[in-house]
Design an enzyme around this catalytic site. Structure first.
Site, mmCIF file in Angstrom:
data_model
loop_
_atom_site.group_PDB
_atom_site.id
_atom_site.type_symbol
_atom_site.label_atom_id
_atom_site.label_comp_id
_atom_site.label_asym_id
_atom_site.label_seq_id
_atom_site.Cartn_x
_atom_site.Cartn_y
_atom_site.Cartn_z
ATOM 1 C CG ASP A 166 31.871 20.854 -31.598
ATOM 2 O OD1 ASP A 166 31.798 19.665 -31.572
ATOM 3 O OD2 ASP A 166 31.338 21.665 -32.124
ATOM 4 C CD GLU A 202 34.137 16.862 -34.049
ATOM 5 O OE1 GLU A 202 33.262 16.341 -34.628
ATOM 6 O OE2 GLU A 202 33.967 18.018 -33.716
#
Ligand code: NOJ
Length: 525
Positions: free
Chosen positions: A205, A279
């Protein structure tokens, strides 16, 4: 070929996939109950969005203990069971790892609140004195990506207003200080914890975050700085790129040192071929390839195609650029059309174009990510503002509706809401009109979106795995490429396109002409 290089990876948003205990929220046993469905869909791996201990202020991306399961999702034994049951069906498991921030409820943050300034406990986060007479002005003028200021002032244990901490996202998500070696050690522990339980990879993330520069400097455009990741801006590439290009908390060179260390850890698991997908939102696009150098991570998400208009020029440019970029690093691309942070593809470009795009990207080399419900052609959910839960909605004071629409639970069966998702009250309302999108209904309808994905994934395995690079045949209006024995044609124009050849699969009913917003796979014998 290693498993992830060409995998079809299904993103499960655990809260919205399937509820096993009637509390209105999906859970790990719900995912286990859905495994037969996923196996028959033909996927190779599951990416599970966070299911860790969380006060759930940001859909679980506010982790209060990354080495435990939140009771709303089940317990550790359920997670182990899910990994085992998936592996039994030859499905790999990728879990989310959230290194940019913890939750304010993490024991480290609680310890920091109770410790004095300059302490070891505070040094795990970004705590600073404020500016002004009595420290009432935050250390810099940055805004949070979710809206509002990026700093919150705490009350010291003597009850007085004290230091400020940085949170690039919600105030419940304090940023971690990656200059502190304790942070690295703790994350290594978390990676090992899940690897010991059998996971096959990680989705990282905000992988371009973590390292922060110039924390004591105000930014010339604090609004813009934080808007770079907001939905409206993401859909506007020119604006987005300008905002991402120079940003003191994204894509700093120091972040690569972290991933080089992680890569050593992954590689120490040898033939398990552990992978990590990042990401990242970076600019210029060449910066993205730095993350997939041979001694770093394996893949990064390609959001250009996900956000691209249904126009041949944009699609051709985005796809061909991505292929060129990753080839230069000897890496493998990824493709996705939807995820839990953006409008669903069927709503963004329309359901016909979404079916056509599915065929267009599913034949490309690399791995493809399918967000739960995408295979059903599910639109973005609508709801009353009083149902909304996304911190973006609250922090922008309703100016932005946020991401809840993409997170409305999956419809499984039956005639009325909540369509078999739960026996209780779903945490977000399913539209009463979603009967046609249930898994049960779509399995029966031969032309359904679900059956299109099932067929496409089957053919992909048979004809396209390891089929090598693509050759572009047509790059304007009607896009077309050849890969192995398969010719792929996508019609983005307003007129029908005549073609000849043996049809393997088509997004719509066709006969020798391809209508606007449709795609076909042809086979060369
Ligand atoms: C990206 C995640 O996909 C999103 O859902 C989350 O809110 C932010 N990172 C912050 O963790």
């Amino acid at each position: 070929m290693v498993w992830w290089q060409n995998a079809a990876i299904y993103q499960v948003y655990p809260r919205s996939f399937r509820d096993s205990n009637g509390d209105g929220e999906g859970d790990l046993n719900g995912v286990i109950a859905g495994l037969d469905y996923l196996e028959s869909l033909g996927i190779d791996a599951i990416w599970l969005s966070p299911f860790y201990k969380t006060p759930n202020k940001d859909g679980g991306y506010d982790v209060s203990n990354p080495r435990d399961v939140d009771p709303r999702f089940g317990n550790l034994a359920d997670a182990e069971n899910l990994i085992r049951e998936s592996h039994r069906r030859n499905i790999k498991i990728i879990v989310d790892i959230v290194p940019n921030h913890f939750s304010t409820e993490h024991s480290w943050f609680q310890e920091a609140l109770n410790a004095p300034s300059q302490s070891q406990e505070r040094a795990r986060f970004h705590f600073y004195d404020g500016r002004g007479e009595s420290g009432e002005i935050p250390p810099n003028n940055w805004n949070s990506i979710f809206g509002g200021p990026a700093w919150t002032r705490i009350k010291e244990s003597n009850g007085e207003a004290g230091q400020w901490y940085l949170h690039l996202f919600d105030s419940s998500q304090p940023d971690l200080n990656w200059d502190n070696t304790e942070v690295m050690e703790d994350f290594k522990k978390t990676l090992r914890f899940w690897l010991q339980r059998g996971v096959d990879g990680f989705r990282i993330d905000v992988a371009h975050g973590l390292v922060i520069e110039d924390i004591h400097k105000d930014h010339a455009d604090p609004e813009g700085l934080s808007a770079a990741l907001r939905l409206d801006v993401l859909m506007d590439p020119a604006k987005r790129n300008e905002l991402l290009a120079s940003n003191p908390f994204f894509d700093r060179d120091g972040v690569h040192e972290i991933y080089r260390k992680w890569r050593k850890l992954f590689d120490s698991y040898g033939d398990r071929d552990i992978m990590a997908v990042a990401e990242i939102w970076v600019q210029p696009p060449t910066r993205a390839t730095l993350y997939v150098r041979a001694d770093e991570l394996h893949q990064f998400f390609n959001f250009d195609v996900m956000n691209s208009p249904f126009e041949s020029k944009d699609l051709y440019e985005n796809i061909s650029n991505t292929l060129k970029l990753v080839q230069a690093e000897n890496a493998w691309p990824t493709w996705c059309l939807s995820n839990h942070d953006c409008e669903r593809v069927a709503s963004r470009i329309g359901s016909d174009a979404a079916r056509a795009m599915a065929l267009f990207v599913l034949a490309l080399p690399g791995s493809t990510y399918i967000y739960n419900g995408q295979e059903l052609g599910l639109p973005t959910g609508e709801m009353a503002d009083s149902d909304r839960q996304d911190p973006i909605y609250f922090r922008t004071k309703g100016d932005e509706k946020g991401r809840d629409g993409a997170r409305v639970p999956m419809p499984w069966s039956g005639e009325s809401s909540p369509f078999g998702f739960t026996s209780g009250k779903p945490w977000l309302p399913l539209q009463s009109t979603w009967r046609e999108y249930t898994v049960e209904n779509e399995l029966k309808e031969s032309d359904s979106s679900l059956n299109l994905y099932r067929k496409a994934l089957r053919i992909r395995k048979e004809y396209l795995k390891g089929a090598g690079e693509i050759t572009w045949l047509s790059t304007e209006g009607v896009l077309s490429y050849q890969r192995g024995k398969v010719t792929v044609i996508l019609n983005t124009t307003y007129t029908s396109f005549p073609f000849s050849g043996e049809v393997l699969l088509s997004s719509h009913k066709i006969q020798n002409t391809l209508p606007p917003k449709s795609a076909v796979w042809l086979i060369k014998n």
